[in-house]
Write an enzyme that holds these catalytic residues in place. Structure first.
Site, PDB file in Angstrom:
ATOM      1  CB  SER A   1      -0.965  -0.051   1.193  1.00  0.00           C
ATOM      2  OG  SER A   1      -1.982   0.900   1.060  1.00  0.00           O
TER       3      SER A   1
ATOM      4  CG  HIS B   1      -6.068  -1.634  -0.320  1.00  0.00           C
ATOM      5  ND1 HIS B   1      -5.070  -1.472  -1.247  1.00  0.00           N
ATOM      6  CD2 HIS B   1      -5.570  -1.140   0.849  1.00  0.00           C
ATOM      7  CE1 HIS B   1      -4.025  -0.893  -0.693  1.00  0.00           C
ATOM      8  NE2 HIS B   1      -4.299  -0.688   0.594  1.00  0.00           N
TER       9      HIS B   1
ATOM     10  CG  ASP C   1      -6.367  -2.173  -4.233  1.00  0.00           C
ATOM     11  OD1 ASP C   1      -6.453  -0.938  -4.135  1.00  0.00           O
ATOM     12  OD2 ASP C   1      -5.590  -2.864  -3.566  1.00  0.00           O
TER      13      ASP C   1
END
Length: 317
Positions: A161, A288, A258
């Protein structure tokens, strides 16, 4: 339009168990403290042939010292390959402790040294502070490769991320500075491009779960110190780099629903056009952070792909 019908069935239980964070109302310091305590209370894997050391290293350009965690195999043949690991959290939350169990296991399974960085968080420290902290850790890793039993020619960078975004930006910074080479970049659903916040036509099926457009806008605003989508700043967002040539080979993994899916695909496309070897995986029905559902079939496929790519990257000399 809801994208719930697109989620892989065995991911749903994990999704429903995860809390929803509203950054518009949450107080960040108590949230961070609660997260740190949660990870401190988690049992660590036992019996692994890995030593763990916590220490601080000098920051860049007079900045405060940077906390790192070092995971070193106690078995196997040295010198070892190494990973500089950068944790996620939207640039505003998270710590090296949140991936301690995973890094212990990875160091043992992969036979590699892992240095995990506790970079300063936004909004208290905006860009370039966090990326400079990561560079300070890279400087330490290269400068102490001998003492750490590390092969300096096999040092890669990885992150999830926001950590993946910092890892990609660090690869660009390291290329430009020419001081400490990075052998490969291993990017897990990386947060690469602040312009995703300002897209005229956002993807209708991406970003409904875990990390949403509102959260993305908050994270980027905190990190940049201004609204996202404005002028590009050097090393703030890897996707904003005009020149991607000469970067190390990249592994990129992302879920099909995502929020970062399209920016990850575009980054992979541009890397290939710049002559950079790329391995790209898009996992159907995955949101995600989907790999938190470790027993889900798609998460197992991701782990196999990720471990295989790392093994091959760390074997190159």
């Amino acid at each position: 339009m809801s994208s719930r019908h697109l989620i892989e069935t065995d991911l749903i239980a994990t999704l429903e168990a995860l809390p929803v964070i509203d950054f518009a109302t949450v107080d960040l310091p108590p949230l961070r403290a609660a997260m740190d305590q949660m990870f401190a209370d988690m049992p660590m894997p036992e019996g692994l042939p890995v030593s763990v050391e916590r220490k601080s290293v000098p920051g860049e350009n007079g900045a405060p010292d940077v906390g790192i965690m070092i995971y070193t195999p106690t078995a196997g043949e040295a010198p070892f390959p190494a990973l500089l690991h950068i944790h996620g959290g939207g640039y505003v939350i998270g710590s090296a402790a949140m991936t301690e169990a995973a890094n212990r296991a990875r160091a043992a399974e992969m036979g590699c040294v892992i240095v995990s960085v506790d970079y300063r968080l936004a909004p208290e420290t905006a860009h370039p502070g966090p990326i400079e902290d990561c560079y300070a850790a890279l400087r330490y890793l290269h400068g102490n490769a001998g003492a750490l039993n590390v092969d300096s020619k096999r040092i890669g960078v990885t992150g999830e991320s926001a950590g993946g975004g910092l890892a990609a930006a660090l690869a660009v910074m390291a290329r430009d500075k020419g001081e400490f080479p990075i052998a490969f970049q291993h990017l897990i659903y990386p947060m690469l491009d602040d312009r995703t916040c300002t897209m005229a036509e956002p993807h209708p099926h991406c970003g409904e779960f875990i990390w949403t457009p509102d959260q993305n806008r908050f994270g980027w605003s905190a990190y940049l110190g201004h609204a996202p989508g404005a002028e590009a700043r050097p090393y703030a967002a890897a996707a904003r780099s005009d020149d991607l040539s000469g970067l190390p080979p990249a592994f990129i993994a992302v879920g099909a629903i995502d929020l970062f899916m399209e920016e990850n695909l575009e980054f992979a496309r541009r890397l290939t056009r710049a002559g950079v070897p790329v391995e790209l995986h898009v996992y159907p029905g995955a949101f995600h952070g989907f790999d938190m559902a470790a027993d889900a079939a798609v998460s197992k496929a991701f782990k196999w792909n990720s471990d295989d790519a790392l093994s091959r990257a760390m074997a190159r000399r």
